[in-house]
Design a protein around this motif. Structure first.
Motif, PDB file in Angstrom:
ATOM      1  N   ALA A  29     -47.426 -12.524   9.263  1.00 59.93           N
ATOM      2  CA  ALA A  29     -46.445 -12.522   8.179  1.00 59.93           C
ATOM      3  C   ALA A  29     -45.014 -12.502   8.712  1.00 59.93           C
ATOM      4  O   ALA A  29     -44.111 -13.078   8.109  1.00 59.93           O
ATOM      5  CB  ALA A  29     -46.676 -11.321   7.264  1.00 59.93           C
ATOM      6  N   ALA A  30     -44.808 -11.854   9.856  1.00 57.58           N
ATOM      7  CA  ALA A  30     -43.469 -11.757  10.450  1.00 57.58           C
ATOM      8  C   ALA A  30     -43.193 -12.877  11.447  1.00 57.58           C
ATOM      9  O   ALA A  30     -42.074 -12.996  11.939  1.00 57.58           O
ATOM     10  CB  ALA A  30     -43.307 -10.406  11.143  1.00 57.58           C
ATOM     11  N   GLY A  31     -44.199 -13.694  11.762  1.00 64.00           N
ATOM     12  CA  GLY A  31     -44.021 -14.732  12.779  1.00 64.00           C
ATOM     13  C   GLY A  31     -43.892 -14.137  14.173  1.00 64.00           C
ATOM     14  O   GLY A  31     -43.211 -14.685  15.033  1.00 64.00           O
ATOM     15  N   LEU A  32     -44.571 -13.001  14.399  1.00 64.19           N
ATOM     16  CA  LEU A  32     -44.463 -12.254  15.653  1.00 64.19           C
ATOM     17  C   LEU A  32     -45.676 -12.494  16.534  1.00 64.19           C
ATOM     18  O   LEU A  32     -46.812 -12.362  16.086  1.00 64.19           O
ATOM     19  CB  LEU A  32     -44.338 -10.755  15.352  1.00 64.19           C
ATOM     20  N   SER A  33     -45.410 -12.851  17.781  1.00 69.00           N
ATOM     21  CA  SER A  33     -46.449 -12.999  18.789  1.00 69.00           C
ATOM     22  C   SER A  33     -45.798 -12.706  20.134  1.00 69.00           C
ATOM     23  O   SER A  33     -45.018 -13.516  20.641  1.00 69.00           O
ATOM     24  CB  SER A  33     -47.035 -14.419  18.752  1.00 69.00           C
ATOM     25  N   THR A  34     -46.094 -11.528  20.707  1.00 66.99           N
ATOM     26  CA  THR A  34     -45.392 -11.101  21.918  1.00 66.99           C
ATOM     27  C   THR A  34     -46.218 -10.088  22.694  1.00 66.99           C
ATOM     28  O   THR A  34     -47.236  -9.586  22.195  1.00 66.99           O
ATOM     29  CB  THR A  34     -44.008 -10.509  21.558  1.00 66.99           C
ATOM     30  N   GLU A  35     -45.759  -9.787  23.893  1.00 67.58           N
ATOM     31  CA  GLU A  35     -46.401  -8.802  24.758  1.00 67.58           C
ATOM     32  C   GLU A  35     -45.390  -7.694  25.077  1.00 67.58           C
ATOM     33  O   GLU A  35     -44.647  -7.781  26.047  1.00 67.58           O
ATOM     34  CB  GLU A  35     -46.876  -9.473  26.045  1.00 67.58           C
ATOM     35  N   PRO A  36     -45.334  -6.640  24.240  1.00 73.10           N
ATOM     36  CA  PRO A  36     -44.354  -5.572  24.455  1.00 73.10           C
ATOM     37  C   PRO A  36     -44.620  -4.810  25.756  1.00 73.10           C
ATOM     38  O   PRO A  36     -45.736  -4.829  26.288  1.00 73.10           O
ATOM     39  CB  PRO A  36     -44.550  -4.646  23.250  1.00 73.10           C
ATOM     40  N   ASP A  37     -43.614  -4.096  26.226  1.00 72.30           N
ATOM     41  CA  ASP A  37     -43.776  -3.261  27.409  1.00 72.30           C
ATOM     42  C   ASP A  37     -44.512  -1.966  27.087  1.00 72.30           C
ATOM     43  O   ASP A  37     -45.020  -1.293  27.988  1.00 72.30           O
ATOM     44  CB  ASP A  37     -42.401  -2.950  28.031  1.00 72.30           C
ATOM     45  N   GLY A  38     -44.573  -1.609  25.826  1.00 70.37           N
ATOM     46  CA  GLY A  38     -45.334  -0.457  25.378  1.00 70.37           C
ATOM     47  C   GLY A  38     -45.579  -0.586  23.889  1.00 70.37           C
ATOM     48  O   GLY A  38     -44.735  -1.097  23.155  1.00 70.37           O
ATOM     49  N   THR A  39     -46.742  -0.133  23.434  1.00 68.25           N
ATOM     50  CA  THR A  39     -47.103  -0.219  22.021  1.00 68.25           C
ATOM     51  C   THR A  39     -47.944   1.003  21.661  1.00 68.25           C
ATOM     52  O   THR A  39     -48.805   1.412  22.436  1.00 68.25           O
ATOM     53  CB  THR A  39     -47.927  -1.491  21.734  1.00 68.25           C
ATOM     54  N   PHE A  40     -47.675   1.565  20.497  1.00 60.31           N
ATOM     55  CA  PHE A  40     -48.439   2.725  20.037  1.00 60.31           C
ATOM     56  C   PHE A  40     -48.845   2.525  18.584  1.00 60.31           C
ATOM     57  O   PHE A  40     -48.041   2.098  17.748  1.00 60.31           O
ATOM     58  CB  PHE A  40     -47.599   4.005  20.149  1.00 60.31           C
ATOM     59  N   ALA A  41     -50.107   2.866  18.304  1.00 59.03           N
ATOM     60  CA  ALA A  41     -50.612   2.884  16.930  1.00 59.03           C
ATOM     61  C   ALA A  41     -51.280   4.234  16.694  1.00 59.03           C
ATOM     62  O   ALA A  41     -52.169   4.634  17.453  1.00 59.03           O
ATOM     63  CB  ALA A  41     -51.605   1.748  16.694  1.00 59.03           C
ATOM     64  N   SER A  42     -50.835   4.936  15.673  1.00 62.92           N
ATOM     65  CA  SER A  42     -51.412   6.241  15.341  1.00 62.92           C
ATOM     66  C   SER A  42     -52.808   6.049  14.754  1.00 62.92           C
ATOM     67  O   SER A  42     -53.177   4.961  14.300  1.00 62.92           O
ATOM     68  CB  SER A  42     -50.517   6.968  14.335  1.00 62.92           C
ATOM     69  N   TRP A  43     -53.569   7.130  14.775  1.00 64.89           N
ATOM     70  CA  TRP A  43     -54.902   7.068  14.179  1.00 64.89           C
ATOM     71  C   TRP A  43     -54.815   6.658  12.708  1.00 64.89           C
ATOM     72  O   TRP A  43     -55.620   5.869  12.226  1.00 64.89           O
ATOM     73  CB  TRP A  43     -55.614   8.417  14.296  1.00 64.89           C
ATOM     74  N   ASN A  44     -53.835   7.178  12.003  1.00 64.66           N
ATOM     75  CA  ASN A  44     -53.667   6.845  10.591  1.00 64.66           C
ATOM     76  C   ASN A  44     -53.407   5.347  10.405  1.00 64.66           C
ATOM     77  O   ASN A  44     -53.968   4.710   9.511  1.00 64.66           O
ATOM     78  CB  ASN A  44     -52.521   7.666   9.983  1.00 64.66           C
ATOM     79  N   THR A  45     -52.557   4.787  11.259  1.00 67.47           N
ATOM     80  CA  THR A  45     -52.248   3.351  11.181  1.00 67.47           C
ATOM     81  C   THR A  45     -53.491   2.511  11.463  1.00 67.47           C
ATOM     82  O   THR A  45     -53.750   1.524  10.777  1.00 67.47           O
ATOM     83  CB  THR A  45     -51.113   3.016  12.170  1.00 67.47           C
TER      84      THR A  45
END
Length: 165
Positions: A29-45
């Motif tokens: 939806a955002a047109g995003l495709s990338t490889e960040p240097d760090g990424t976090f997703a909470s359990w809730n997310t």
């Protein structure tokens, strides 16, 4: 250094999943495709379906793709990534609804460590309080410094603490 400090925090407090490499982040939806240097997703997310964890190959050792909107991303600016990290990605990350974006630029005399918080219209810069930056995502204050070690090269330190005020 950022990911190792956050790795300890995330695991000690059982906050979710932290990725520091071999992760591809997409948000159609955002047109995003990338490889960040760090990424976090909470359990809730993760449990809410805001992100979906998809193995890239036969198993997670081949890498992982996160589809959707994680809670946090990190970018470390390099000579070749400056425009992307400072102009392009913040807009895409905001459009994807990512709650927090950290940007580190250590290329110049002064280390720049910036925490951006999501608002409806744009990211806003977290204002330091006595040199500490508040993270809504991790519910902690952070401070980054660099010092010269015995060989004269830079050593980077990320300090973390519970909010004191």
């Amino acid at each position: 250094v950022v990911n190792s400090v956050l790795w300890n925090l995330v695991n000690e407090c059982d906050l979710g999943e932290l990725y520091h490499d071999r992760l591809w982040l997409t948000n159609d939806a955002a047109g995003l495709s990338t490889e960040p240097d760090g990424t976090f997703a909470s359990w809730n997310t993760i449990q809410s379906g805001r992100v979906k964890i998809v193995p890239v190959g036969d198993d997670e050792d081949d890498g992982v793709e996160l589809r959707g909107s994680p809670d946090w991303v990190l970018e470390v600016v390099s000579k070749t990534s400056e425009r992307k990290d400072k102009k392009v990605l913040p807009e895409l990350y905001h459009r994807a609804g990512i709650c927090e974006y950290w940007l580190i630029d250590a290329r110049r005399n002064e280390l720049q460590f910036t925490v951006f918080h999501y608002t409806k219209d744009k990211y806003v810069v977290a204002e330091p309080l006595q040199g500490w930056l508040w993270s809504e995502v991790f519910q902690r204050e952070f401070q980054m410094e660099r010092i010269r070690h015995q060989l004269g090269r830079w050593r980077y330190l990320l300090h973390v603490r519970a909010r004191t005020s």
